[in-house]
Structures are given as C-alpha cells and as structure tokens.
Design a protein around this motif. Structure first.
Motif, PDB file in Angstrom:
ATOM      1  N   LEU A   1       0.839  -1.209   0.000  1.00  0.00           N
ATOM      2  CA  LEU A   1       0.000   0.000   0.000  1.00  0.00           C
ATOM      3  C   LEU A   1       0.875   1.261   0.000  1.00  0.00           C
ATOM      4  O   LEU A   1       0.510   2.282  -0.585  1.00  0.00           O
ATOM      5  N   GLN A   2       2.030   1.192   0.654  1.00  0.00           N
ATOM      6  CA  GLN A   2       2.952   2.336   0.666  1.00  0.00           C
ATOM      7  C   GLN A   2       3.546   2.565  -0.719  1.00  0.00           C
ATOM      8  O   GLN A   2       3.613   3.711  -1.182  1.00  0.00           O
ATOM      9  N   VAL A   3       3.926   1.485  -1.383  1.00  0.00           N
ATOM     10  CA  VAL A   3       4.488   1.603  -2.734  1.00  0.00           C
ATOM     11  C   VAL A   3       3.456   2.226  -3.682  1.00  0.00           C
ATOM     12  O   VAL A   3       3.785   3.039  -4.538  1.00  0.00           O
ATOM     13  N   ARG A   4       2.196   1.881  -3.466  1.00  0.00           N
ATOM     14  CA  ARG A   4       1.133   2.443  -4.313  1.00  0.00           C
ATOM     15  C   ARG A   4       0.823   3.900  -3.947  1.00  0.00           C
ATOM     16  O   ARG A   4      -0.058   4.524  -4.545  1.00  0.00           O
ATOM     17  N   GLY A   5       1.465   4.411  -2.894  1.00  0.00           N
ATOM     18  CA  GLY A   5       1.222   5.809  -2.491  1.00  0.00           C
ATOM     19  C   GLY A   5      -0.080   5.997  -1.744  1.00  0.00           C
ATOM     20  O   GLY A   5      -0.579   7.107  -1.589  1.00  0.00           O
ATOM     21  N   LEU A   6      -0.650   4.877  -1.265  1.00  0.00           N
ATOM     22  CA  LEU A   6      -1.951   4.975  -0.595  1.00  0.00           C
ATOM     23  C   LEU A   6      -1.813   5.152   0.904  1.00  0.00           C
ATOM     24  O   LEU A   6      -2.749   5.617   1.565  1.00  0.00           O
ATOM     25  N   PHE A   7      -0.672   4.749   1.475  1.00  0.00           N
ATOM     26  CA  PHE A   7      -0.568   4.733   2.932  1.00  0.00           C
ATOM     27  C   PHE A   7       0.713   5.433   3.369  1.00  0.00           C
ATOM     28  O   PHE A   7       1.725   5.414   2.678  1.00  0.00           O
ATOM     29  N   ARG A   8       0.647   6.018   4.562  1.00  0.00           N
ATOM     30  CA  ARG A   8       1.770   6.793   5.114  1.00  0.00           C
ATOM     31  C   ARG A   8       3.050   5.962   5.211  1.00  0.00           C
ATOM     32  O   ARG A   8       2.994   4.725   5.364  1.00  0.00           O
ATOM     33  N   THR A   9       4.187   6.663   5.185  1.00  0.00           N
ATOM     34  CA  THR A   9       5.475   6.007   5.442  1.00  0.00           C
ATOM     35  C   THR A   9       6.063   6.468   6.769  1.00  0.00           C
ATOM     36  O   THR A   9       7.081   5.956   7.208  1.00  0.00           O
ATOM     37  N   GLU A  10       5.426   7.454   7.388  1.00  0.00           N
ATOM     38  CA  GLU A  10       5.718   7.772   8.793  1.00  0.00           C
ATOM     39  C   GLU A  10       4.487   8.433   9.404  1.00  0.00           C
ATOM     40  O   GLU A  10       3.635   8.962   8.680  1.00  0.00           O
ATOM     41  N   TYR A  11       4.395   8.363  10.723  1.00  0.00           N
ATOM     42  CA  TYR A  11       3.246   8.982  11.388  1.00  0.00           C
ATOM     43  C   TYR A  11       3.287  10.494  11.187  1.00  0.00           C
ATOM     44  O   TYR A  11       4.346  11.120  11.284  1.00  0.00           O
ATOM     45  N   GLU A  12       2.119  11.077  10.931  1.00  0.00           N
ATOM     46  CA  GLU A  12       2.013  12.532  10.789  1.00  0.00           C
ATOM     47  C   GLU A  12       2.014  13.202  12.157  1.00  0.00           C
ATOM     48  O   GLU A  12       2.332  14.384  12.279  1.00  0.00           O
ATOM     49  N   SER A  13       1.591  12.490  13.184  1.00  0.00           N
ATOM     50  CA  SER A  13       1.286  13.125  14.469  1.00  0.00           C
ATOM     51  C   SER A  13       1.452  12.109  15.595  1.00  0.00           C
ATOM     52  O   SER A  13       1.573  10.903  15.351  1.00  0.00           O
ATOM     53  N   ARG A  14       1.451  12.616  16.814  1.00  0.00           N
ATOM     54  CA  ARG A  14       1.416  11.715  17.968  1.00  0.00           C
ATOM     55  C   ARG A  14      -0.006  11.563  18.521  1.00  0.00           C
ATOM     56  O   ARG A  14      -0.216  10.831  19.484  1.00  0.00           O
ATOM     57  N   THR A  15      -0.982  12.275  17.932  1.00  0.00           N
ATOM     58  CA  THR A  15      -2.354  12.119  18.422  1.00  0.00           C
ATOM     59  C   THR A  15      -3.190  11.330  17.413  1.00  0.00           C
ATOM     60  O   THR A  15      -2.885  11.296  16.218  1.00  0.00           O
ATOM     61  N   LEU A  16      -4.264  10.721  17.921  1.00  0.00           N
ATOM     62  CA  LEU A  16      -5.172   9.971  17.051  1.00  0.00           C
ATOM     63  C   LEU A  16      -5.835  10.913  16.045  1.00  0.00           C
ATOM     64  O   LEU A  16      -5.902  10.616  14.851  1.00  0.00           O
TER      65      LEU A  16
END
Lengths: 454, 454
Positions: free
Chosen positions: B406-421
């Motif tokens: 999913l990351q290779v397809r650009g659909l999912f994050r490669t690092e967390y954007e935030s420390r909150t939900l």
C-alpha cells in the motif's frame, strides 16, 4: 513462627500531600496529569519494596481549584498504566459503591488483576458528598443507606468474581471445548439494590478476589471493614487513639468468623524528612508559609460542617454541632485535635495542611522509624500508609533513608515475598465459593486458603 | 492539495477474528487474558504505522463459551496498559451509553487521553442485548430509547470535556493561583435522562475531545453517526453495498452542519493472507474445518432472531421475520448474503465464521491490497478496519506484506504525521465551546479548528 513484618503503602497524591506542595520549588505541578510522574512514583515505591501504591478518589471537583493543584486522572485507568511498568508492587484504586454498578466494578478490577498479574486492590468508598450526588442526578444518600447499598454491592461483586472457578477453562483444541460450563456460574442476584444475572465476561483473576481495602472510621464504616476489608487505611493522631482504634476494629472481626490477622490496619503518616531535625523543621515551615488561609478555611468548613471565615483565624475553633451527615469520624478527629492542643483556627489549618487530619511527623529518618516502630510494636498498627508531603522527592527520601533503617531493625522485608498483592500482604487467596461448596459437599476440606504461587 | 491517504485500524479480538482461531495451531488461546499478548499486537500495529487499534466490547458473557475463547479483559483498563508501551498508535475502546453514566465515561476517556498523550477514541455503542440488560437489573431498552439516551449522553459528555478551557490552568506559584476558575465551567445539565452538575475533576485532555467512533448501521445508528461520529466501522460485503452505505452516510452530514471529510468510513475486512493464492485458500479451509456447527448455529440464531438447529444445516436459510428489535442492520446483511449467493445454512456459517458478517478476503498481499485500493478509490471507504483471522500472526502478515504494498502504491503513510489519534486521522482538535463562544462574542474568529502540535 515467622516474624511479624510491617506493611507499607505509598499513598500517591498529585505532587504531594501537603496542600501547599504545588507551590514549593521541590515539585512540578504541571506533572499532575503526566502519567510518567506516577510511573516514576510507582517505580520508586517498588525500589523501596513497599507493598502497594494507593490512589484516593472522588467523583466531583472538590476543594478550591483556584488555590490547589487538583483535576488529575481517574485511578483505575492510571493504575493499569502503572502495572505496565512495574512487577511487584500492589495497585489499589478507590471506587465508590454509591455511583457505580457491581457488574462494571467486578469486571474492571478483575481486568486490572489480570493485567497486573495479581496486584489489584479496591479501596471501597461510599461517597458522602453533595457535589458527587449532583454529578449523577441523585440526592445525597443517607449514611445508613450508603452502607446498606455497599454491603449488597460487595455480595454481588464477590459472587461475580467467584463465578468462573479456577479450573473453568479447559482449552481442549482437539475436542473443541474451551470451557467447562459446569464450572461457570451465574450470580442470579435479586436483592434490594441490585438485580444481576452474571456470569462475568472476564475469567477468574490471579488473586481470585482483588484485595479489599476500606477507610471509613464511622461505626458503620468499622462494621463494614470488619466484615469485608482485608486492609484499612485510617487517620489517627496519637498512639492512644491508634491503639483504641486498632483494638476496637480487630475485636469486631470475630462476629464475622474472621481472625485478627485477616485484616491489616495501616494508619496514615506524613513524614517530613530531613538529614537533621532542623532541616526537617525548616521544610515543614517552608510548606506552612505557603499555605493559603482561604483554601484551608474552605476545606475545614467543609470537614466540620460550619462556615468559617478569616475573622475566625486567631480564635479557637467554634462549637460544632455533633449530629451532621457524612465524614463524622474525620470531624471528631479534627475537633479533638483542636481541643487537646488548644489550637487557634490558624494553627489548626497549619496542622491539617500536611495530611487533612492524618498524622504529620517531621524529623530525621531515625526519628520517623522510631515512630513507626513504636506504633507497630504497641498495638496501634500493622503497617503504615505513607503520605509524603511533596512528590516525588518525599517518597524518594522515605525509600532511601527510612526503609533501610526499618530493614536494619528487622521490621521490613529485604525482598518481595510474592508477585501478588495478597502474597506480599501475607493474606490468603480466596477459593471460589462454588469450588469450596463442591469440595465441602464431597466431604473434602474446602480449598479456602490456597496461596497463589509467587 | 494533499494526497488523499488511507486510514487503517487494527481490530484486536482475542486470538483472532475467525471463530475457530483458538483451535488453530497458529494461536495460543491461554493468552486471552495476558496483557503482553495485546501489548505485542499494539506494537506490531504501530510498527506498521496503523492509525489505531480497537477493542469491541459487550457487557455480558455472550456466545457459547463451551466452544469459543471468550471472557477477556475490559477495554479501557487494557488500552491504558497498551498506552504505556506505545507512542503513536490510537487506542479506541467500546463503551455503552445504555449502562453507564456520562460523568464516569467523560472522565475515564479524558484520563486515557492524558495517559496516552492524545490517542484515545471512544466507540459508542447502545447495547441492544437482553443478556446485558439483565446484568444491570433492567429491561431490554427499545431501539429508539437507546438512541435518545445516547444522544443526550453525548451532549453531556462533550459539555464535560469542554468544561475546562485549554488555558484554565494558570499554575502561578508565587501568587498561589493554580487555576483561573472563570475558565472552568459547570455542565449544569438538566435533561430527560441525565442531570449532571459538573465540572469534571479531570482537566482538559490533549485532544480536547477523544475521537468519537460509531458502528451501528441502522437508520437511527446512521443518523447518530452523522451527528456525532468522526470515524465509523461498518460491515459491507460487496463494493456496491459499500458505495451505497458510504454515499448515504456522507450525505447525511450536511444536516448537522458537517462536511463529508469530517467523518471517516472504515469497512471491516478480514484478510486471510498467503504467499500464494493456494496458501491463503489452504489457511481458509483449515479454519473452516475447525468450525463447530453448534457454536455457529447459536450465534446465527441470535443474529437473525430465530432458532436454527442441526436439521437446518443443509437447507437454505428459512424465512426471517423482518420486524425484530436490535442488530437489524447486521441481520439484513446476513439475509442478503445468504439469498444473493444461494447459501445453505452450513455454507453461510462458513462465511460468517471469519468475520461475523464482515467481508473475508483470502489471497496474496497484492490481491488484498487490490481490494483495499478498489474500495478506497471507488467511493466505498476512507480506510479499513483490519480483522486478522488469527492473532498475532495475521496482523504481522498484514503489517509486513500488505502495508509495504500500500505504501508503494502511495496509498498509505510512510511515517506517522502526528502523535495524536486526531492528528493521524487528519481530523481537527475541537475547541472548548466556552472558548469558542467567548471568541465569537469578542468578534474574533472562533478557534474551532486549531490542530494540536504533533
């Protein structure tokens, strides 16, 4: 046979038990809602081999938040996060029987007991306050009603904890049998206050029953403790008062078929520790100088049940009507203290600021240990509820300087006896009532005192 | 502007979502009450950069414990212990509005939000079952009553969360002012179901409001979600059904002054993952072979509201009366599935065993990712609720093999954007209503969308 050993509980309270702790440079009041602060406290207590940590609780914003650091965390949620970073120390949470449901309380403590590997304890309170009632759409309940509900509450909760027998889970993958449903029992409770079908949807926890703790010192409170409690936190100012309370409460146990050793009595003590007596006294004065009279007056007015103002500060405590609802035993303690020592209201505020009626002892580690030993050896205590004036440093000082002294005197453990709270308190693990009655029915000895492996 | 990104939640369920998971050699059913099992699952999910983990819950021992590994831990207590060993992953607990008090629920979630540094989420349920009612001395509530109570419950809880404004704590040691009491507001709620004075005795938590999640798909459920929910877990079998539900629910938001982006829709998917399609099918068959028909029949009878027996196994599903209380949307889904595919009861049991009505997809990581991408790009999902058939290995397989795809397809994050939900879900942090109304009153722009620093 075995030497009688002292039990020590660390009473964790924000940044300290002294009401002015948050103003003293030793504390960081911003840590009031920081889980790492409490994790650090639990680790310090565990380093000192203390039996348990304890969190008080109320269900309303009580006390004047303008002048004190209040508004912290809910105890059960917090203790679970402490369980995750400790291995031996007991975890005791205050939960009210007046504004909760037995099913939730039984299940949550069973969960904490599983999560902590058998270290959960429940400090049972009945919530006297008006402010708490108003957060649940209720009228303030009468004293006797609170204890009647609490008694039935305990019957239901212990029945739910017993519902899954120890051997209920079979886990036979090949046959496809997970549980022996003949060993899982509904509660089928139909009482005055509660109707609860059960069984619980959480299996029996490591301690069987999480440890039952209580702190009320009224007549109803003492009777309730004699029936259910395995440890009691109490506020006693003098050795004589401590002895009287100790003898009184222990003498009540026989009525419920219990022996004196089945209930531990832990008076509160707030140790203000210095390398010298002068250093301890200096810290005590520094804290006293930070007291805000308006805050103490509001607290004291609430405790004694009459409105006190700044005009009363330099006079003796006015006459207090005897018959009022709730917190009666604490009220009597405060009035006795003021009368006995001839205190003005201002001096009384100074005395109460340290521990809200609990005993405050300022001195060297040796002097603190002397006090502890004296009460322990003279029929006033099985241990102590340690209430450091400032946190974490006051707990660190106790662990680093008082605990070693108590160990040298042979009064306190040098390693944990067990990984469970019951194991360290030297109390038995209750068998499920269903297991016990089946064993009795089969002519065998009931398994009521099987200690859990440590 | 920014690319639309998928959100993934790990739905943690004992040793797996497949009802026969506990019988499969890949699992260890004794870990059902072992906190380390869940801590391991949370760490695996965090390693995969998933947004959150989620725990379902009920307030009764439901399902046949003779044939399935049930009787685990209470979600809030458990999540607090997971918070202690993770840093980024959101923690979503199911709590009922029918058998709880708003004061407790508001306070406990605020505590979990503090303890986790802003990672708490509440999956709001209304408890349809008869068995649950009997654990609280109540009659089973009517569907509409449950939602009326839930609506008022949410009003009270959000008012309590808003009671302490962000700047209420002053902490001025020199002046002795801890809080600005002008920034702490009572709830003063007097409604049909609740009277709650407030304020809360826990200060405002990092997210302001813990994230609100919902899963009911009835008419009342969808309307409730449109009004309050920020994420919705749903069971949809086909892309067309998923699209219909997605469009329907998103279209309802405008009625409450909300935009489609303010609510994320996450259908459930149980991925049975193999290195090859054959391997995945083999695992699916192994699990199906371990199904105990008696268990599935009892579950299915409960879901569809009629009594099914072993005699029904090789016949089509009998006619089901349309009008019965509770779990209506799940019932419709099951009947539609059986009719659409012409399934016998036995075959239907096989289909339901994997996810209780949620979609089961067996295949290679690439095939799973194709399905996820297809729904995500065709108006059926903002993300997925991942329900591994066996745990922990099914979650590990998803994290190690599907997530990278999913990351290779650009659909999912490669690092967390935030420390909150909220930060990771891309949702705003609500301002306190009192802060917002003061700002509006002063002619300033209301601070409703201030994102918390990550």
């Amino acid at each position: 046979m075995t030497t009688r050993r002292l039990h020590l509980n660390a009473f964790l309270m924000g940044v300290g038990h002294h009401e002015a702790a948050w103003r003293h440079p030793r504390t960081e009041p911003a840590r009031l809602t920081d889980v790492r602060h409490y994790q650090e406290l639990a680790r310090i207590a565990e380093r000192g081999l203390l039996d348990s940590v304890f969190l008080a609780d109320g269900l309303a914003l009580q006390g004047d938040v303008r002048h004190n650091a209040i508004g912290g965390l809910e105890p059960l949620t917090l203790l679970s996060a402490l369980a995750a970073v400790t291995d031996h120390i007991g975890l005791i949470a205050t939960v009210s029987t007046t504004y909760n449901e037995p099913f939730h309380v039984a299940r949550t403590f069973a969960s904490l007991d599983h999560i902590s590997g058998g270290r959960a304890g429940w400090n049972i309170v009945t919530s006297a306050g008006e402010a708490e009632a108003r957060n649940f759409g209720r009228e303030r309940p009468a004293h006797a009603d609170r204890y009647a509900r609490a008694t039935e509450f305990l019957e239901v909760v212990t029945k739910l904890w017993d519902g899954w027998e120890d051997d209920a889970i079979v886990g036979d993958r090949r046959l496809g049998q997970y549980a022996d449903t003949g060993r899982i029992h509904p509660a089928d409770h139909h009482g005055t206050h509660f109707r609860v079908a059960g069984p619980l949807n959480t299996s029996r926890s490591p301690q069987g029953h999480p440890l039952l703790v209580q702190a009320g010192s009224s007549e109803d409170g003492k009777e309730f403790a004699a029936r259910f409690a395995e440890a009691v936190f109490t506020a006693q100012q003098t050795l004589a008062e401590g002895q009287e309370f100790y003898a009184d409460l222990k003498s009540r146990l026989a009525r419920y078929g219990r022996s004196p050793g089945e209930l531990l009595i832990l008076p509160g003590i707030s140790p203000i520790i210095g390398g010298t007596e002068e250093e301890a006294q200096r810290l005590a004065r520094e804290l006293e100088d930070l007291i805000i009279p308006a805050y103490g007056l509001a607290q004291l007015s609430h405790l004694v049940g009459i409105e006190l103002t700044e005009d009363d500060l330099d006079r003796p405590l006015p006459a207090i009507p005897v018959e009022t609802e709730g917190a009666q035993s604490r009220r009597k303690l405060i009035i006795d203290l003021a009368r006995r020592e001839g205190l003005t209201v201002r001096r009384l505020l100074g005395r109460l600021a340290g521990g809200r009626g609990h005993r405050v002892v300022a001195g060297t580690p040796e002097q603190i240990a002397d006090q502890i030993q004296s009460w322990f050896e003279n029929g006033a205590a099985d241990g102590f509820n340690i209430m450091p004036p400032t946190l974490p440093d006051g707990l660190t000082a106790f662990v680093e300087h008082v605990v070693p002294d108590l160990q040298v005197r042979g009064l306190f453990r040098t390693e944990y006896e067990s990984r469970t709270l019951r194991g360290n308190y030297g109390l038995p693990r209750p068998a499920s009532r269903y297991t016990a009655s089946r064993a009795a029915g089969a002519g065998q000895k009931a398994r009521v005192d099987v200690a859990v492996a440590s």
